[in-house]
Design a protein around this motif. Structure first.
Motif, PDB file in Angstrom:
ATOM      1  N   ILE A  18      49.492  71.348  57.608  1.00 57.45           N
ATOM      2  CA  ILE A  18      48.200  71.464  57.035  1.00 57.45           C
ATOM      3  C   ILE A  18      47.538  72.532  57.823  1.00 57.45           C
ATOM      4  CG2 ILE A  18      47.384  69.609  58.440  1.00 57.45           C
ATOM      5  CD1 ILE A  18      45.374  69.151  56.088  1.00 57.45           C
ATOM      6  N   LEU A  22      40.235  77.829  55.726  1.00 57.01           N
ATOM      7  CA  LEU A  22      38.997  78.116  54.961  1.00 57.01           C
ATOM      8  C   LEU A  22      37.857  78.981  55.932  1.00 57.01           C
ATOM      9  CD1 LEU A  22      38.099  74.966  52.870  1.00 57.01           C
ATOM     10  CD2 LEU A  22      38.676  77.274  52.094  1.00 57.01           C
ATOM     11  N   HIS A  23      37.976  78.696  57.069  1.00 55.11           N
ATOM     12  CA  HIS A  23      36.846  79.369  57.887  1.00 55.11           C
ATOM     13  C   HIS A  23      37.549  79.970  59.214  1.00 55.11           C
ATOM     14  CE1 HIS A  23      34.011  76.619  55.961  1.00 55.11           C
ATOM     15  NE2 HIS A  23      34.889  75.545  55.936  1.00 55.11           N
ATOM     16  N   ILE A  74      26.501  77.350  57.499  1.00 53.89           N
ATOM     17  CA  ILE A  74      26.798  77.119  56.433  1.00 53.89           C
ATOM     18  C   ILE A  74      25.604  77.632  55.760  1.00 53.89           C
ATOM     19  CG2 ILE A  74      25.944  75.136  54.823  1.00 53.89           C
ATOM     20  CD1 ILE A  74      27.566  73.408  56.473  1.00 53.89           C
ATOM     21  N   ASP A  81      39.933  71.259  46.418  1.00 57.60           N
ATOM     22  CA  ASP A  81      40.071  71.589  47.799  1.00 57.60           C
ATOM     23  C   ASP A  81      41.317  71.323  48.455  1.00 57.60           C
ATOM     24  OD1 ASP A  81      38.962  73.442  49.284  1.00 57.60           O
ATOM     25  OD2 ASP A  81      37.332  72.262  49.920  1.00 57.60           O
ATOM     26  N   ARG A 132      46.149  71.982  48.298  1.00 56.88           N
ATOM     27  CA  ARG A 132      47.001  73.155  48.565  1.00 56.88           C
ATOM     28  C   ARG A 132      48.618  72.729  48.702  1.00 56.88           C
ATOM     29  NH1 ARG A 132      42.248  74.179  50.388  1.00 56.88           N
ATOM     30  NH2 ARG A 132      40.963  76.003  50.262  1.00 56.88           N
ATOM     31  N   GLU A 133      48.654  72.007  49.875  1.00 60.07           N
ATOM     32  CA  GLU A 133      50.042  71.497  50.160  1.00 60.07           C
ATOM     33  C   GLU A 133      50.863  70.754  49.029  1.00 60.07           C
ATOM     34  OE1 GLU A 133      47.229  70.751  51.744  1.00 60.07           O
ATOM     35  OE2 GLU A 133      47.131  72.304  53.239  1.00 60.07           O
ATOM     36  N   GLN A 177      51.797  73.390  46.461  1.00 58.53           N
ATOM     37  CA  GLN A 177      53.047  74.458  47.093  1.00 58.53           C
ATOM     38  C   GLN A 177      54.242  74.035  46.999  1.00 58.53           C
ATOM     39  OE1 GLN A 177      51.713  74.823  51.234  1.00 58.53           O
ATOM     40  NE2 GLN A 177      50.252  76.538  50.613  1.00 58.53           N
ATOM     41  N   LEU A 228      26.512  69.520  55.353  1.00 58.53           N
ATOM     42  CA  LEU A 228      27.135  69.221  53.663  1.00 58.53           C
ATOM     43  C   LEU A 228      27.821  70.538  53.517  1.00 58.53           C
ATOM     44  CD1 LEU A 228      24.379  67.824  51.387  1.00 58.53           C
ATOM     45  CD2 LEU A 228      26.301  66.612  52.285  1.00 58.53           C
ATOM     46  N   ASP A 229      29.369  70.552  53.840  1.00 53.58           N
ATOM     47  CA  ASP A 229      30.168  71.587  53.419  1.00 53.58           C
ATOM     48  C   ASP A 229      30.259  71.591  51.854  1.00 53.58           C
ATOM     49  OD1 ASP A 229      31.392  73.146  55.734  1.00 53.58           O
ATOM     50  OD2 ASP A 229      31.468  70.829  56.315  1.00 53.58           O
ATOM     51  N   ARG A 239      37.785  70.331  52.173  1.00 51.61           N
ATOM     52  CA  ARG A 239      38.618  70.819  53.114  1.00 51.61           C
ATOM     53  C   ARG A 239      37.783  71.430  54.398  1.00 51.61           C
ATOM     54  NH1 ARG A 239      43.920  72.254  53.629  1.00 51.61           N
ATOM     55  NH2 ARG A 239      44.369  70.357  52.637  1.00 51.61           N
ATOM     56  N   GLY A 240      36.587  71.998  53.941  1.00 51.58           N
ATOM     57  CA  GLY A 240      35.392  72.346  54.889  1.00 51.58           C
ATOM     58  C   GLY A 240      34.921  71.211  55.742  1.00 51.58           C
ATOM     59  N   THR A 292      36.637  68.611  56.558  1.00 55.04           N
ATOM     60  CA  THR A 292      37.752  68.238  57.201  1.00 55.04           C
ATOM     61  C   THR A 292      37.583  69.027  58.505  1.00 55.04           C
ATOM     62  OG1 THR A 292      38.859  67.407  55.521  1.00 55.04           O
ATOM     63  CG2 THR A 292      40.066  67.888  57.664  1.00 55.04           C
ATOM     64  N   ILE A 293      37.371  70.146  58.357  1.00 50.44           N
ATOM     65  CA  ILE A 293      37.357  71.334  59.552  1.00 50.44           C
ATOM     66  C   ILE A 293      36.043  70.908  60.337  1.00 50.44           C
ATOM     67  CG2 ILE A 293      37.014  73.832  60.024  1.00 50.44           C
ATOM     68  CD1 ILE A 293      38.961  74.080  57.420  1.00 50.44           C
ATOM     69  N   THR A 294      35.089  70.618  59.764  1.00 51.35           N
ATOM     70  CA  THR A 294      33.828  70.310  60.504  1.00 51.35           C
ATOM     71  C   THR A 294      34.111  69.351  61.357  1.00 51.35           C
ATOM     72  OG1 THR A 294      32.353  71.327  58.611  1.00 51.35           O
ATOM     73  CG2 THR A 294      31.417  69.651  60.236  1.00 51.35           C
ATOM     74  N   GLU A 332      43.971  63.516  52.294  1.00 49.11           N
ATOM     75  CA  GLU A 332      43.407  64.360  53.121  1.00 49.11           C
ATOM     76  C   GLU A 332      43.211  63.738  54.600  1.00 49.11           C
ATOM     77  OE1 GLU A 332      43.105  67.516  52.670  1.00 49.11           O
ATOM     78  OE2 GLU A 332      41.276  68.310  53.861  1.00 49.11           O
ATOM     79  N   LEU A 351      46.843  63.325  55.890  1.00 50.22           N
ATOM     80  CA  LEU A 351      47.261  64.732  56.359  1.00 50.22           C
ATOM     81  C   LEU A 351      46.589  65.270  57.674  1.00 50.22           C
ATOM     82  CD1 LEU A 351      49.504  66.229  54.595  1.00 50.22           C
ATOM     83  CD2 LEU A 351      47.461  67.570  53.778  1.00 50.22           C
ATOM     84  N   LEU A 352      45.565  65.042  57.866  1.00 49.01           N
ATOM     85  CA  LEU A 352      44.823  65.306  59.069  1.00 49.01           C
ATOM     86  C   LEU A 352      45.371  64.620  60.216  1.00 49.01           C
ATOM     87  CD1 LEU A 352      42.209  66.493  60.515  1.00 49.01           C
ATOM     88  CD2 LEU A 352      41.067  64.441  59.814  1.00 49.01           C
ATOM     89  N   HIS A 364      52.556  63.780  49.625  1.00 45.13           N
ATOM     90  CA  HIS A 364      51.466  64.229  50.323  1.00 45.13           C
ATOM     91  C   HIS A 364      50.363  63.397  50.071  1.00 45.13           C
ATOM     92  CE1 HIS A 364      52.826  68.425  50.727  1.00 45.13           C
ATOM     93  NE2 HIS A 364      53.773  68.051  49.656  1.00 45.13           N
TER      94      HIS A 364
END
Lengths: 527, 338
Positions: free
Chosen positions: A3, A8-9, A87, B37, B40-41, B44, B195-196, B200-201, B203-205, B221, B224-225, B284
């Motif tokens: 992953i 994205l960022h 954001i 979002d 992806r995986e 693919q 609020l993303d 996926r945003g 998750t990154i946050t 998600e 996967l994380l 997945h």
């Protein structure tokens, strides 16, 4: 499998930019404020390590935990502040990206200026057709001159205002004349409700409604002579059910068949309507191709409306008709000296025009029938004449697809890629039938005569073939051949000599006009 | 007539030349899958496997491009003209919006594939930092003062809508009324500082920017994380109840007809229902709708009570109108910066 959480960022962790520094400063202040004891224990004069008994007491575990919590809270506050700013920045960037910008474009469709929101635009186009016509085995008929000519020379502008009103202006400079073909506004508050006003094509003539640049043949079929080229007026029109049904109703000054008038010469108006059904526009039927069922009709008054010779002066308001080779093959009687010898339009003209087209892949078919009923007068005599015409045109495109909007190459000419564009092959049958009543009645010498069959044909029937190379939508090279056969339209003179008196008598009888074998060529640029 | 003969000869030569060079064989088909979002995986691997199968079956090379973003945002892009051959979105409502606003998809799309055109299901779970220092176990724990919750914006993210509805459904079931559920959800979103726009945003946050104590995430998600970032950093918490998320798929009729890609696009979506497609989904962390394959992979899909949107909210149309439309409950509940 992995992953990628950073795709994205691309922004790094919160250590960049002003917000981060501010947050870090806030964090620092907060840490300072929450740790006064620690700060106060620092003794600047302490040069050596104090004895253990001199050290301040270690903070209690609860105090350490509380301090950790406060630091963690401050850290979260800082990170949240940074993320909020990010954001906001992302949202602003997205808005800026989405915000439409004014554009200048130059491509196959012309040159365009367009405001960011698309509400205003101006486009420049041009249609140039350089033609040649050759009449084979023409017997030196004076009206069949082999020639090169500029058939159309039409720069044009069109565009949109307020996102609501389209406009178009098309003059033609061919033949060293300036003729206005289109000049109109088209307001479109909704797809099903549009108002067009100005000078434009009436909805008569399925082939007539095709663009001059998209025709399978260089010259339109004989049906064109029974519908007006353009007229001035206003029409309501629109698409219903996603374009499955297109309607058009309009009021116009009234134009003679084949005419392109700018001004009105009487108070009467023409009413014209059309219905076009395209059933395969319904969802899921796209694979069946494009089928259009067209029906149009018009009615209106011509002439002064009073069947007297005195009133019937001025413009006859009647058409003449031409062959595929553009030679005049029919005209009404005229006299420069005797008003009663000239045929005028009288009151009502009514046209009906059913037709259809069907295109699927490379194959195309378009056919229509036109009937024009015209009241005419000569002197004090009136009559209603019914002229008819029809045509069927089939086409096949190699390396592209056929369509009502013309042949489109799958791949334009590009020698580097080895693509050559498309080749369109077309065949056509067409006829024009003049009402027999136009020529009087041999059985009834008193029957009125409105046209001279020694000069005007009773019928013309043409067969044609077309070959058009379409390297791209903007350029075409075409060769056509059309043979047209006529009934009447000419005469032969026979001279006889009386053996007794030796007097010679010349008798002129009706004959068929000589077959027209016309070869056409065209080079066209259209953008 | 010499001129005529010359013309015909020229034409014949042109015809031969154009026929030979202007019509390349269709050895390749291109598809665009517009998805939400976190898929992806998944796609693919689906694309690769399906591509090999399609090549074997038809000899045709299939090239599937992917586009990802918040589900509603993706639907809007298709409405605005993004020429997707298939959409694989987070919500049936987003596909209905395409049907309604662009008519690019037939209204009966949901009936064209099994399980209302939903090849996999999922749910919303909690991701917490290792050891679960805040002891977050149930939805109630999310509204405790000081708890920082990370979840994306329900206005733009399908996953966020599922999370919002999961919170509402469990609260309503526990507290007994819609009013109390509203108070509960309002308190929860008071604990959401950012609020993303997409899952996926968020998750990154949560994972990379270290913001928040708990992330509301799609189950796949979350799995996967943890797998990617390490089990030493995060734990997944399954509450006792959540929502049954049913992300649907369909071909975009007008676009596939225009692109002449219907056969490949339909086969692509049907592949998701095959045993192989279901196994890929399970790998997945999407719950297979094939019971046997779900059972086979049961260890990674703990059982919990799952509410359906139809059951609690009367369907997506109703849920959207009541909760997510402009001025509806979410707008009343969520005050940015408060």
């Amino acid at each position: 499998m992995s992953i990628r959480l950073d795709h994205l960022h691309s922004a790094p962790p919160p250590s960049r930019g002003g917000p981060t520094r501010l947050a870090a400063l806030a964090l620092g202040l907060l840490v300072t404020a929450t740790a006064p004891a620690a700060a106060q224990t620092a003794d600047p004069n302490a040069a050596a390590a104090p004895a253990a008994s001199d050290l301040p007491p270690a903070p209690a575990p609860d105090a350490v935990a509380a301090l950790d919590n406060k630091i963690a809270d401050a850290d979260q506050t800082a990170r949240i502040a940074v993320r909020r700013v990010e954001i906001l920045e992302e949202q602003l960037a997205a808005k800026a990206k989405d915000a439409p910008a004014a554009s200048v474009q130059a491509d196959e469709k012309g040159f365009r200026l367009k405001s960011g929101d698309g509400a205003y635009s101006l486009a420049l186009h041009a249609l140039i057709q350089a033609d040649t016509r050759w009449f084979l085995d023409d017997g030196a008929l004076s009206d069949r001159a082999d020639t090169f000519l500029i058939r159309r020379l039409r720069p044009s502008i069109d565009g949109t205002l307020f996102g609501l009103v389209d406009y178009k202006v098309v003059p033609d400079f061919a033949g060293s004349q300036t003729v206005l073909f289109d000049a109109y506004l088209d307001a479109h508050p909704a797809p099903w409700l549009r108002l067009r006003a100005g000078k434009f094509k009436t909805p008569l003539g399925l082939e007539r409604l095709q663009s001059d640049s998209d025709l399978v043949f260089i010259e339109r079929a004989l049906t064109q002579w029974l519908t007006p080229t353009r007229d001035v007026g206003a029409a309501l029109w629109g698409d219903i059910a996603g374009g499955i049904v297109t309607y058009n109703v309009g009021i116009y000054n009234g134009a003679v068949d084949g005419a392109n008038p700018d001004v009105d010469i009487n108070h009467a108006k023409d009413f014209v309507g059309r219905l076009l059904i395209q059933p395969f526009k319904a969802d899921g039927l796209g694979d069946f191709g494009s089928l259009g069922l067209h029906f149009a009709a018009s009615t209106g008054n011509r002439g002064p409306g009073t069947p007297t010779a005195a009133a019937a002066t001025g413009t006859p308001q009647l058409p003449s008709f031409r062959s595929g080779g553009q030679s005049t093959i029919f005209s009404y009687l005229t006299s420069t000296t005797d008003p009663a010898g000239t045929v005028f339009a009288h009151l009502r003209q009514t046209r009906i025009n059913p037709g259809l087209y069907y295109y699927i892949g490379p194959f195309g078919l378009l056919g229509e029938y036109v009937q024009s009923r015209q009241e005419v007068q000569k002197g004090n005599v009136t009559a209603t004449l019914k002229h008819q015409a029809a045509h069927a045109t089939a086409s096949f495109v190699i390396g592209g697809k056929a369509g009502y909007e013309g042949a489109t190459p799958t791949n334009r000419l590009d020698l580097a890629k080895g693509t050559l564009g498309a080749l369109e092959i077309g065949v056509r049958w067409n006829y024009l039938k003049i009402d027999d009543a136009s020529f009087g009645n041999t059985a009834d010498p008193a029957a009125p005569v409105f046209a001279d069959e020694k000069r005007s044909v009773r019928k013309a029937t043409g067969f044609a073939g077309a070959l058009t190379y379409v390297p791209s939508r903007t350029v075409r090279f075409a060769v056509n051949f059309e043979q047209t056969r006529f009934t009447a339209g000419s005469s032969v003179s026979t001279t006889t000599t009386d053996p007794t008196t030796m007097k010679t008598t010349t008798t002129t009888t009706v004959a068929d006009r000589k077959i027209e074998n016309a070869l056409f060529g065209r080079a066209q640029v259209n953008f | 007539m010499t001129l005529v003969r010359l013309t015909l000869l020229t034409a014949s030569l042109s015809l031969v030349a154009v026929a030979g060079g202007g019509a390349p064989a269709q050895a390749q088909v291109k598809l665009l899958n517009v998805s939400y979002d976190p898929t992806r995986e998944l796609y693919q691997e689906v694309n690769k496997t399906f591509g090999e199968k399609w090549k074997q079956q038809t000899g045709q090379t299939v090239d599937v491009s992917q586009s990802h973003g918040g589900s509603s945002k993706q639907a809007r892009a298709v409405i605005d003209g993004l020429e997707a051959d298939v959409v694989t979105l987070a919500l049936a409502y987003d596909i209905d919006a395409i049907v309604e606003k662009s008519k690019r998809i037939a209204p009966d799309w949901a009936k064209r594939l099994p399980n209302r055109s939903t090849p996999f299901t999922s749910t919303i779970v909690f991701v917490v930092r290792k050891g679960n220092p805040r002891q977050i176990k149930e939805w109630d724990d999310l509204i405790k003062p000081g708890t920082i919750v990370v979840t994306p914006n329900p206005k733009t993210s399908g996953g966020a809508r599922w999370a919002y509805l999961a919170a509402w459904a469990t609260a309503q079931q526990k507290l007994g009324s819609a009013d109390k559920a509203k108070d509960f959800v309002a308190k929860l979103y008071k604990n959401v500082p950012v609020l993303d726009s997409g899952a996926r945003g968020s998750t990154i946050t949560f994972a990379q920017r270290s913001i928040g104590h708990v992330l509301l995430a799609w189950e796949n998600e979350a799995q996967l994380l943890v797998k990617e970032m390490g089990k030493d950093k995060f734990d997944i918490v399954y509450p006792s109840a959540s929502i049954l998320a049913e992300p649907p798929v369909t071909v975009v009729d007008r676009n596939v007809d225009k692109h002449k890609t219907r056969a490949a696009a339909e086969a692509y979506l049907k592949f998701l229902y095959t045993d192989e497609g279901q196994e890929i989904g399970a790998r997945h962390h999407y719950r297979p709708t094939n019971g046997a394959i779900l059972a086979k992979n049961g260890a990674q899909f703990p059982k919990l009570k799952l509410f359906s949107v139809d059951e609690v909210f009367g369907g997506w149309q109703n849920a959207t109108k009541t909760h997510f439309a402009d001025g509806a409950l979410f707008d009343q509940i969520y005050k940015p910066g408060s």
